[in-house]
Design a protein around this motif. Structure first.
Motif, PDB file in Angstrom:
ATOM      1  N   ASP A   1       0.905  -1.146   0.000  1.00  0.00           N
ATOM      2  CA  ASP A   1       0.000   0.000   0.000  1.00  0.00           C
ATOM      3  C   ASP A   1       0.944   1.195   0.000  1.00  0.00           C
ATOM      4  OD1 ASP A   1      -2.002   1.822   0.253  1.00  0.00           O
ATOM      5  OD2 ASP A   1      -2.580   1.250   2.288  1.00  0.00           O
ATOM      6  N   TRP A   2       1.172   1.753  -1.174  1.00  0.00           N
ATOM      7  CA  TRP A   2       2.243   2.705  -1.435  1.00  0.00           C
ATOM      8  C   TRP A   2       3.565   2.049  -1.071  1.00  0.00           C
ATOM      9  CZ3 TRP A   2       1.224   6.134  -4.863  1.00  0.00           C
ATOM     10  CH2 TRP A   2      -0.046   6.659  -4.975  1.00  0.00           C
ATOM     11  N   ASP A   3       4.308   2.546  -0.109  1.00  0.00           N
ATOM     12  CA  ASP A   3       5.607   1.958   0.216  1.00  0.00           C
ATOM     13  C   ASP A   3       5.544   0.954   1.364  1.00  0.00           C
ATOM     14  OD1 ASP A   3       6.932   3.391  -1.751  1.00  0.00           O
ATOM     15  OD2 ASP A   3       7.287   5.098  -0.434  1.00  0.00           O
ATOM     16  N   ASN A   4       4.356   0.686   1.873  1.00  0.00           N
ATOM     17  CA  ASN A   4       4.215  -0.184   3.040  1.00  0.00           C
ATOM     18  C   ASN A   4       3.747  -1.578   2.647  1.00  0.00           C
ATOM     19  OD1 ASN A   4       4.762   2.028   4.846  1.00  0.00           O
ATOM     20  ND2 ASN A   4       2.703   2.742   4.378  1.00  0.00           N
ATOM     21  N   PRO A   5       4.561  -2.601   2.909  1.00  0.00           N
ATOM     22  CA  PRO A   5       4.103  -3.966   2.640  1.00  0.00           C
ATOM     23  C   PRO A   5       2.823  -4.250   3.432  1.00  0.00           C
ATOM     24  CG  PRO A   5       6.435  -3.939   3.185  1.00  0.00           C
ATOM     25  CD  PRO A   5       5.901  -2.564   3.475  1.00  0.00           C
ATOM     26  N   CYS A   6       1.822  -4.826   2.768  1.00  0.00           N
ATOM     27  CA  CYS A   6       0.557  -5.066   3.469  1.00  0.00           C
ATOM     28  C   CYS A   6       0.047  -6.496   3.333  1.00  0.00           C
ATOM     29  CB  CYS A   6      -0.511  -4.082   3.018  1.00  0.00           C
ATOM     30  SG  CYS A   6      -0.924  -4.208   1.277  1.00  0.00           S
ATOM     31  N   SER A   7       0.566  -7.266   2.365  1.00  0.00           N
ATOM     32  CA  SER A   7       0.080  -8.636   2.230  1.00  0.00           C
ATOM     33  C   SER A   7       1.038  -9.486   1.394  1.00  0.00           C
ATOM     34  CB  SER A   7      -1.310  -8.652   1.591  1.00  0.00           C
ATOM     35  OG  SER A   7      -1.270  -8.050   0.324  1.00  0.00           O
ATOM     36  N   TYR A   8       0.925 -10.802   1.629  1.00  0.00           N
ATOM     37  CA  TYR A   8       1.573 -11.788   0.767  1.00  0.00           C
ATOM     38  C   TYR A   8       0.469 -12.394  -0.089  1.00  0.00           C
ATOM     39  CZ  TYR A   8       5.715 -11.702   3.801  1.00  0.00           C
ATOM     40  OH  TYR A   8       6.818 -11.320   4.510  1.00  0.00           O
TER      41      TYR A   8
END
Length: 97
Positions: A11-18
């Motif tokens: 989510d933009w630069d933030n990892p949020c899911s695999y």
């Protein structure tokens, strides 16, 4: 068949899911990859079954800059394929797993 492999979605630069295609990974393989990839840096959510597809033009609700297409979650429909999905959240310094 999808060309997508195991991947981290942001989510933009933030990892949020695999996310990974069900056609390429069993649930156990997907969960094992998530454990290895998180390496203690992420709290892992439950494994879910969802659908994804390739978007040749990036939809406005997908937070990506750039040109070309991308994969994104969708409803089951033409062009969609089943995926394994797991939310991830960064573990803050000093927080226990």
């Amino acid at each position: 068949m999808s060309k997508m492999g195991f991947s981290v979605w942001n989510d933009w630069d933030n990892p949020c899911s695999y996310v990974a295609p069900k056609s390429s990974y069993t649930k156990e393989e997907f969960e094992r990859n998530c454990e290895v990839e998180s390496d203690g840096y992420y709290r892992l959510g439950e494994t879910e079954e969802k659908f994804a597809r390739w978007y040749p033009v990036i939809p406005e609700d997908i937070c990506l800059d750039g040109e070309g297409g991308c994969y994104g979650l969708c409803q089951q429909a033409k062009g969609a394929f089943p995926v394994w999905y797991k939310d991830i959240k960064p573990i803050k310094k000093g927080e226990s797993v």
